[in-house]
Design a protein around this motif. Structure first.
Motif, mmCIF file in Angstrom:
data_model
loop_
_atom_site.group_PDB
_atom_site.id
_atom_site.type_symbol
_atom_site.label_atom_id
_atom_site.label_comp_id
_atom_site.label_asym_id
_atom_site.label_seq_id
_atom_site.Cartn_x
_atom_site.Cartn_y
_atom_site.Cartn_z
ATOM 1 N N MET A 31 0.855 -1.190 0.000
ATOM 2 C CA MET A 31 0.000 0.000 0.000
ATOM 3 C C MET A 31 0.887 1.235 0.000
ATOM 4 O O MET A 31 1.990 1.208 0.546
ATOM 5 N N THR A 32 0.399 2.285 -0.600
ATOM 6 C CA THR A 32 1.161 3.529 -0.690
ATOM 7 C C THR A 32 0.809 4.455 0.477
ATOM 8 O O THR A 32 -0.246 4.302 1.097
ATOM 9 N N GLN A 35 -2.953 5.948 1.483
ATOM 10 C CA GLN A 35 -3.983 5.165 0.796
ATOM 11 C C GLN A 35 -5.171 4.949 1.718
ATOM 12 O O GLN A 35 -5.037 4.471 2.837
ATOM 13 N N ALA A 36 -6.367 5.309 1.237
ATOM 14 C CA ALA A 36 -7.575 5.216 2.054
ATOM 15 C C ALA A 36 -8.139 3.800 2.032
ATOM 16 O O ALA A 36 -8.055 3.095 1.023
ATOM 17 N N LEU A 37 -8.703 3.401 3.165
ATOM 18 C CA LEU A 37 -9.378 2.118 3.275
ATOM 19 C C LEU A 37 -10.756 2.339 3.893
ATOM 20 O O LEU A 37 -10.941 3.281 4.672
ATOM 21 N N SER A 75 -6.635 5.454 6.804
ATOM 22 C CA SER A 75 -5.660 5.441 5.713
ATOM 23 C C SER A 75 -4.313 4.976 6.243
ATOM 24 O O SER A 75 -4.083 4.919 7.457
ATOM 25 N N THR A 76 -3.424 4.638 5.315
ATOM 26 C CA THR A 76 -2.047 4.335 5.701
ATOM 27 C C THR A 76 -1.350 5.649 6.051
ATOM 28 O O THR A 76 -1.716 6.709 5.551
ATOM 29 N N GLU A 78 1.042 8.874 6.333
ATOM 30 C CA GLU A 78 1.941 9.706 5.535
ATOM 31 C C GLU A 78 2.917 10.332 6.529
ATOM 32 O O GLU A 78 2.554 11.237 7.272
ATOM 33 N N PRO A 166 4.476 1.506 3.970
ATOM 34 C CA PRO A 166 4.135 2.343 2.809
ATOM 35 C C PRO A 166 5.232 3.340 2.448
ATOM 36 O O PRO A 166 5.484 3.599 1.260
ATOM 37 N N ARG A 169 7.877 1.687 0.508
ATOM 38 C CA ARG A 169 7.453 1.533 -0.884
ATOM 39 C C ARG A 169 7.757 2.805 -1.672
ATOM 40 O O ARG A 169 8.267 2.748 -2.803
#
Length: 216
Positions: A31-32, A35-37, A75-76, A78, A166, A169
């Motif tokens: 996942m970046t 990234q929203a979930l 989200s993941t 930032e 993330p 990545r």
């Protein structure tokens, strides 16, 4: 009594499965950053109800693998430059200590295993496969650190890896690697020679160099 317990057991198993699969995806950079979930999306992806999805997300938020806003958006993370620097410093402290503790138990079988894993790292780089690269890179480190026989330190390290998945990545995409990390070879050489100062330097360089580049 057994019949009454089954729904709870089933729900626990479903929650644990979703948690572990999401945790692996986050840790290995599938996942970046940002990234929203959604609970609905997680439930659909893993074929579970909202309750196991919610419990898995709750655990991952507690571990810092996911963030939840006041509005409930998941989200993941930032990571800010300051946070990246902090986590890099943590890696340098804990992982160097783990490697040092592992050194007296670094027998030939372990060194050969690390060489095999590093071949897999090289293959992932050659195929430009970011997720496989991060997975095999962490496997290299975990295999060494297990020999330290310090489970609390290893658990702390894995929590840092989880928070950084993330971001790693994103870092991989920026570095555009064409060869495996050179510090892995230095780690293996130091283990073979029983060189503690060399091992400490190689591990510290390996776990911080790229992260500090990302924060710069």
């Amino acid at each position: 009594m057994q019949a009454i317990g089954r729904p709870r057991d089933t729900a626990t198993a479903a929650h644990d499965q979703v948690y572990r699969r999401l945790r692996s995806r986050i840790m290995y950079g599938d996942m970046t950053p940002g990234q929203a979930l959604t609970l609905r999306g997680i439930g659909k992806q893993y074929d579970v109800s909202m309750t196991p999805a919610r419990e898995a997300v709750r655990r991952l938020v507690a571990e810092g693998a996911l963030t939840m806003s006041h509005s409930g958006r998941v989200s993941t993370p930032e990571l800010s430059n300051e946070r990246i620097e902090e986590l890099a410093a943590l890696r340098a402290l804990i992982e160097v200590e783990l490697a040092t503790r592992a050194l007296p138990r670094a027998h030939l079988a372990l060194i050969e295993r690390l060489q095999t894993i590093n071949t897999s790292v090289a293959e992932a780089v050659a195929h430009r496969d970011a997720v496989s690269y991060i997975r095999t890179n962490l496997e290299f480190h975990r295999t060494l650190y297990l020999r330290a026989q310090a489970p609390a330190m290893l658990a702390m390290t894995e929590t840092v890896w989880l928070q950084m998945g993330p971001t790693m990545r994103a870092l991989y995409g920026r570095l555009r690697r064409t060869e495996p990390p050179r510090y892995h070879r230095l780690i293996i050489a130091a283990l073979r020679a029983g060189d503690e100062p060399g091992l400490r330097l190689a591990v510290r360089s390996d776990v911080t160099q790229g992260l500090r580049m990302l924060a710069s």
